[in-house]
Write a protein that holds these residues in place. Structure first.
Motif, mmCIF file in Angstrom:
data_model
loop_
_atom_site.group_PDB
_atom_site.id
_atom_site.type_symbol
_atom_site.label_atom_id
_atom_site.label_comp_id
_atom_site.label_asym_id
_atom_site.label_seq_id
_atom_site.Cartn_x
_atom_site.Cartn_y
_atom_site.Cartn_z
ATOM 1 N N VAL A 49 33.366 33.205 -46.079
ATOM 2 C CA VAL A 49 32.460 32.683 -45.204
ATOM 3 C C VAL A 49 31.846 31.333 -45.644
ATOM 4 O O VAL A 49 31.814 31.078 -46.589
ATOM 5 N N ILE A 50 32.235 30.270 -44.566
ATOM 6 C CA ILE A 50 32.158 28.931 -44.816
ATOM 7 C C ILE A 50 30.879 28.374 -44.260
ATOM 8 O O ILE A 50 30.675 28.312 -43.093
ATOM 9 N N TYR A 51 30.028 27.892 -45.184
ATOM 10 C CA TYR A 51 28.680 26.979 -44.856
ATOM 11 C C TYR A 51 28.954 25.849 -45.547
ATOM 12 O O TYR A 51 28.707 25.579 -46.647
ATOM 13 N N THR A 52 29.387 24.821 -44.868
ATOM 14 C CA THR A 52 29.262 23.376 -45.267
ATOM 15 C C THR A 52 29.296 22.243 -44.167
ATOM 16 O O THR A 52 28.871 22.342 -43.274
ATOM 17 N N HIS A 53 29.281 21.069 -44.688
ATOM 18 C CA HIS A 53 29.226 19.892 -43.638
ATOM 19 C C HIS A 53 30.558 20.032 -42.857
ATOM 20 O O HIS A 53 31.570 20.744 -42.988
ATOM 21 N N ALA A 54 30.545 19.260 -41.638
ATOM 22 C CA ALA A 54 31.467 19.564 -40.540
ATOM 23 C C ALA A 54 33.050 19.393 -41.051
ATOM 24 O O ALA A 54 33.717 20.013 -40.789
ATOM 25 N N ALA A 55 33.334 17.985 -41.426
ATOM 26 C CA ALA A 55 34.585 17.597 -41.982
ATOM 27 C C ALA A 55 35.171 18.625 -42.710
ATOM 28 O O ALA A 55 36.271 19.084 -42.784
ATOM 29 N N THR A 56 34.344 19.099 -43.867
ATOM 30 C CA THR A 56 34.884 19.737 -44.793
ATOM 31 C C THR A 56 34.949 21.149 -44.376
ATOM 32 O O THR A 56 35.983 21.831 -44.600
ATOM 33 N N ASN A 57 34.228 21.645 -43.564
ATOM 34 C CA ASN A 57 34.439 23.119 -42.878
ATOM 35 C C ASN A 57 35.858 22.996 -41.941
ATOM 36 O O ASN A 57 36.548 24.006 -42.095
ATOM 37 N N ILE A 58 36.164 22.041 -41.164
ATOM 38 C CA ILE A 58 37.249 21.829 -40.449
ATOM 39 C C ILE A 58 38.472 21.711 -41.478
ATOM 40 O O ILE A 58 39.370 22.746 -41.206
ATOM 41 N N ALA A 59 38.487 21.209 -42.440
ATOM 42 C CA ALA A 59 39.765 20.860 -43.640
ATOM 43 C C ALA A 59 39.641 22.346 -44.053
ATOM 44 O O ALA A 59 40.876 22.629 -44.370
ATOM 45 N N MET A 60 38.650 22.863 -44.556
ATOM 46 C CA MET A 60 38.924 24.223 -45.290
ATOM 47 C C MET A 60 39.457 25.294 -44.393
ATOM 48 O O MET A 60 40.229 26.056 -44.674
ATOM 49 N N GLY A 61 38.824 25.333 -43.361
ATOM 50 C CA GLY A 61 39.166 26.499 -42.161
ATOM 51 C C GLY A 61 40.796 26.309 -41.796
ATOM 52 O O GLY A 61 41.565 26.952 -41.785
ATOM 53 N N ARG A 62 41.319 24.978 -41.506
ATOM 54 C CA ARG A 62 42.657 24.792 -41.214
ATOM 55 C C ARG A 62 43.492 24.957 -42.547
ATOM 56 O O ARG A 62 44.830 25.503 -42.447
ATOM 57 N N ALA A 63 42.970 24.694 -43.709
ATOM 58 C CA ALA A 63 43.925 24.940 -45.001
ATOM 59 C C ALA A 63 43.943 26.396 -45.067
ATOM 60 O O ALA A 63 44.941 27.133 -45.515
ATOM 61 N N LEU A 64 42.739 27.147 -44.814
ATOM 62 C CA LEU A 64 42.976 28.783 -45.081
ATOM 63 C C LEU A 64 44.053 29.305 -44.062
ATOM 64 O O LEU A 64 44.635 30.336 -44.413
ATOM 65 N N VAL A 65 43.940 28.909 -42.734
ATOM 66 C CA VAL A 65 44.954 29.460 -41.782
ATOM 67 C C VAL A 65 46.411 28.738 -41.931
ATOM 68 O O VAL A 65 47.278 29.293 -41.387
ATOM 69 N N GLY A 66 46.595 27.787 -42.486
ATOM 70 C CA GLY A 66 47.737 26.952 -42.706
ATOM 71 C C GLY A 66 47.981 26.209 -41.570
ATOM 72 O O GLY A 66 49.270 26.200 -41.097
#
Length: 124
Positions: A49-66
């Motif tokens: 579960v990700i709780y973070t700032h917007a840019a990091t949230n986007i980058a982490m989500g994209r990395a997790l799903v590839g």
């Protein structure tokens, strides 16, 4: 709730000089690799579960799903949830919650969405 750690030591130190969008994406992948490897040594991680700032949230989500183009909703105080689908770290997760703001009285209010075109423009 079991397995929630409320106090932890840093596993990665970000530069104090600022980052480009591409560097944020690279940092997100590096942090996820370190974090998931560490947690897997303690017991297999099944959900993030990700709780973070917007840019990091986007980058982490994209990395997790590839998927570097995935629309990751990143409104203020939004929540993203990812469930593991394979043995790898990045690219092996399904997104089951995307920018949920249902806990907020007014719902999503402010949203950031850098597109792949923004990333390409920033790197040129």
């Amino acid at each position: 709730m079991t397995g929630v750690q409320t106090c932890a030591l840093p596993i990665y130190y970000v530069t104090q000089k600022g980052e480009t969008i591409l560097e944020i994406h690279a940092r997100a992948k590096a942090v996820l690799q370190l974090l998931i490897d560490k947690l897997d040594r303690e017991g297999e991680v099944e959900t993030i579960v990700i709780y973070t700032h917007a840019a990091t949230n986007i980058a982490m989500g994209r990395a997790l799903v590839g998927d570097d183009e995935l629309d990751i909703r990143s409104g203020t105080c939004s929540v993203g949830k990812y469930v593991r689908q394979g043995d790898g770290v990045v690219g092996q997760w399904d997104q089951t919650m995307n920018g949920d703001c249902s806990m907020l009285e007014k719902g999503e209010e402010v949203r950031l969405l850098p597109t792949l075109q923004d990333i390409r423009r920033a790197s040129s």
